[in-house]
Design an enzyme around this catalytic site. Structure first.
Site, mmCIF file in Angstrom:
data_model
loop_
_atom_site.group_PDB
_atom_site.id
_atom_site.type_symbol
_atom_site.label_atom_id
_atom_site.label_comp_id
_atom_site.label_asym_id
_atom_site.label_seq_id
_atom_site.Cartn_x
_atom_site.Cartn_y
_atom_site.Cartn_z
ATOM 1 N N HIS A 143 0.862 -1.182 0.000
ATOM 2 C CA HIS A 143 0.000 0.000 0.000
ATOM 3 C C HIS A 143 0.896 1.230 0.000
ATOM 4 C CE1 HIS A 143 -2.830 2.992 1.619
ATOM 5 N NE2 HIS A 143 -3.817 2.169 1.307
ATOM 6 N N ASP A 221 3.113 -3.729 8.003
ATOM 7 C CA ASP A 221 1.817 -3.080 7.841
ATOM 8 C C ASP A 221 0.753 -4.128 8.145
ATOM 9 O OD1 ASP A 221 -0.571 -2.012 6.983
ATOM 10 O OD2 ASP A 221 0.093 -1.564 4.941
ATOM 11 N N GLN A 224 -4.495 -4.850 7.300
ATOM 12 C CA GLN A 224 -5.450 -5.837 6.813
ATOM 13 C C GLN A 224 -5.404 -7.150 7.593
ATOM 14 O OE1 GLN A 224 -7.744 -5.084 4.659
ATOM 15 N NE2 GLN A 224 -6.896 -3.087 4.132
ATOM 16 N N LYS A 247 -10.619 -0.233 10.806
ATOM 17 C CA LYS A 247 -10.779 -1.440 9.997
ATOM 18 C C LYS A 247 -11.146 -2.654 10.853
ATOM 19 C CE LYS A 247 -7.402 0.108 6.527
ATOM 20 N NZ LYS A 247 -8.296 0.398 5.395
#
Length: 430
Positions: A143, A221, A224, A247
């Site tokens: 990302h 990261d 997700q 999220k």
């Protein structure tokens, strides 16, 4: 104030589940989410955009409102009752987050989101510890939030930026990763735990062991992965892990940076101001110990209080059950989508991915596809998903993306497929 979420009427959790984990019924869970009761264009909402942001259960919304109604005050320095309650809520959220990750409280820094957390590492650690010519290793699936900050510090500091390529099925090329480690001895390895486009779940514990053995600091990261998979920082092996509350059922405006205690001690703060100092003179200042060193100004207090309720909700369901539910749903979606003529799926098969599927439909722009689906009450994402280098590698400008969470079921997948079929008939003919 944030409290542990209680089972709703018709408790969705049952004793049966994969490998002994609790199972849950998404249809019952949806009753906890006020926004999922609405209709869009006269149809029930099928929300398939949780990779961008998840919806919020009533417990989280209530906790946010309760803080403002009952305990709103600033933290850490007030001695009146409201200030003490606000501080307890804020620091309680830090303790709850640490427990959720298997970390220590002083290893948890609250930020505005994953993006700010990664920038803090890039500028606060890497910029001050790397030397001209040193290498930063990223991957082609990153990302922009885990790419642009490294580009910026590399340009300013004279560092080299290199990317690990992908296999044809969208997984990380492990042989290339090993070669790059051996050839360039990177000081930083920054990678996604799970791709927001391909759904690929990278084997971070194995990659981190290799990278740290080569002398690299590992930055992950987790935007997700942390909302969808059991993540324990002890077994993950990363030096830094960044993710966002919004999220994972929590409010917007709050992120988390986990950092090993020794790494945080080496970091310079990204922002200066109140709350992050030990002593201030006219011409110089000294910093507070981590994590306060990195939390200048008024922090996201109400958001942290509400995040506690989100963590409690997920903890009650069990992240093992969440992951198992999404694996089953992805397998079903993968099978159904493969049957659509002209549809191209990107990334590895269901056994190597999380709850994200990106695709294109021959002859139909992803934005047009998303618009037709919206007319059917199905919410997906369309665009480059902040991964332009990855999309160039895939040979497309944009993709459509469906992403799943605890409140989705097979009916949502069926509505997605039906909507794609309708778009194909409308926009390409029979």
């Amino acid at each position: 104030m944030a409290t542990s979420v209680q089972p709703p009427a018709g408790d969705p959790v049952s004793p049966a589940g994969a490998k002994g984990a609790p199972a849950f019924d998404p249809a019952v869970l949806r009753r906890d989410f006020p926004i999922l009761q609405r209709t869009v264009h006269g149809r029930p909402l099928a929300y398939l955009d949780s990779a961008a942001t998840s919806q919020k259960p009533a417990a989280v919304i209530d906790a946010l409102a309760a803080f403002y109604r009952e305990s709103n005050a600033n933290v850490h320095r007030g001695i009146h009752t409201l200030a003490e309650e606000a501080t307890a809520a804020y620091e309680g959220a830090r303790a709850r987050t640490a427990a959720f990750l298997g970390a220590c409280e002083d290893e948890i820094v609250f930020t505005r989101g994953t993006t700010e957390a990664l920038n803090m590492v890039a500028w606060g650690w890497a910029f001050h510890h790397l030397r001209p010519g040193d290498t930063i290793l990223v991957t082609l699936m990153e990302h922009h939030s885990n790419l642009v900050p490294w580009q910026q510090v590399a340009a300013r500091g004279g560092f080299q930026l290199r990317a690990v390529p992908l296999t044809p099925d969208g997984r990380l090329d492990r042989e290339a990763f090993t070669r790059l480690l051996e050839a360039h001895r990177p000081r930083v390895v920054a990678l996604a735990h799970m791709s927001n486009v391909l759904g690929t779940i990278n084997p971070v514990p194995e990659l981190a062991r290799q990278a740290r053995a080569a002398g690299a600091v590992v930055v992950v990261d987790g935007a997700q992965s942390v909302p969808h998979l059991p993540v324990d920082v002890g077994s993950l092996g990363a030096d830094f892990l960044a993710f966002s509350a919004h999220k994972m059922l929590g409010p917007t405006g709050l992120g988390v940076l986990y950092g090993r205690r020794e790494r945080l001690a080496e970091m310079e703060p990204l922002l200066g101001g109140g709350g992050m100092i030990r002593r201030v003179e006219v011409d110089r200042s000294t910093w507070a110990d981590p994590p306060q060193r990195f939390e200048a100004g008024t922090p996201p207090i109400a958001e942290a209080a509400a995040f506690t309720a989100a963590l409690d909700y997920l903890q009650r369901l069990g992240l093992e059950a969440v992951a198992a539910h999404e694996r089953e749903l992805v397998r079903y979606a993968w099978e159904r989508l493969q049957q659509v003529p002209g549809l191209i799926l990107y990334g590895p098969g269901p056994e190597h991915r999380g709850g994200v599927i990106s695709f294109t439909l021959e002859g139909v722009h992803p934005h047009d596809l998303a618009q037709v689906l919206d007319g059917e009450g199905v919410a997906i994402r369309a665009g480059h998903h902040c991964t332009q280098p990855l999309h160039r590698h895939l040979g497309v400008v944009a993709t459509a993306r469906a992403s799943f969470y605890i409140y989705n079921d097979r009916d949502d997948v069926d509505r997605l497929v039906d909507g794609i079929e309708k778009a194909r008939r409308l926009l390409t003919g029979p």
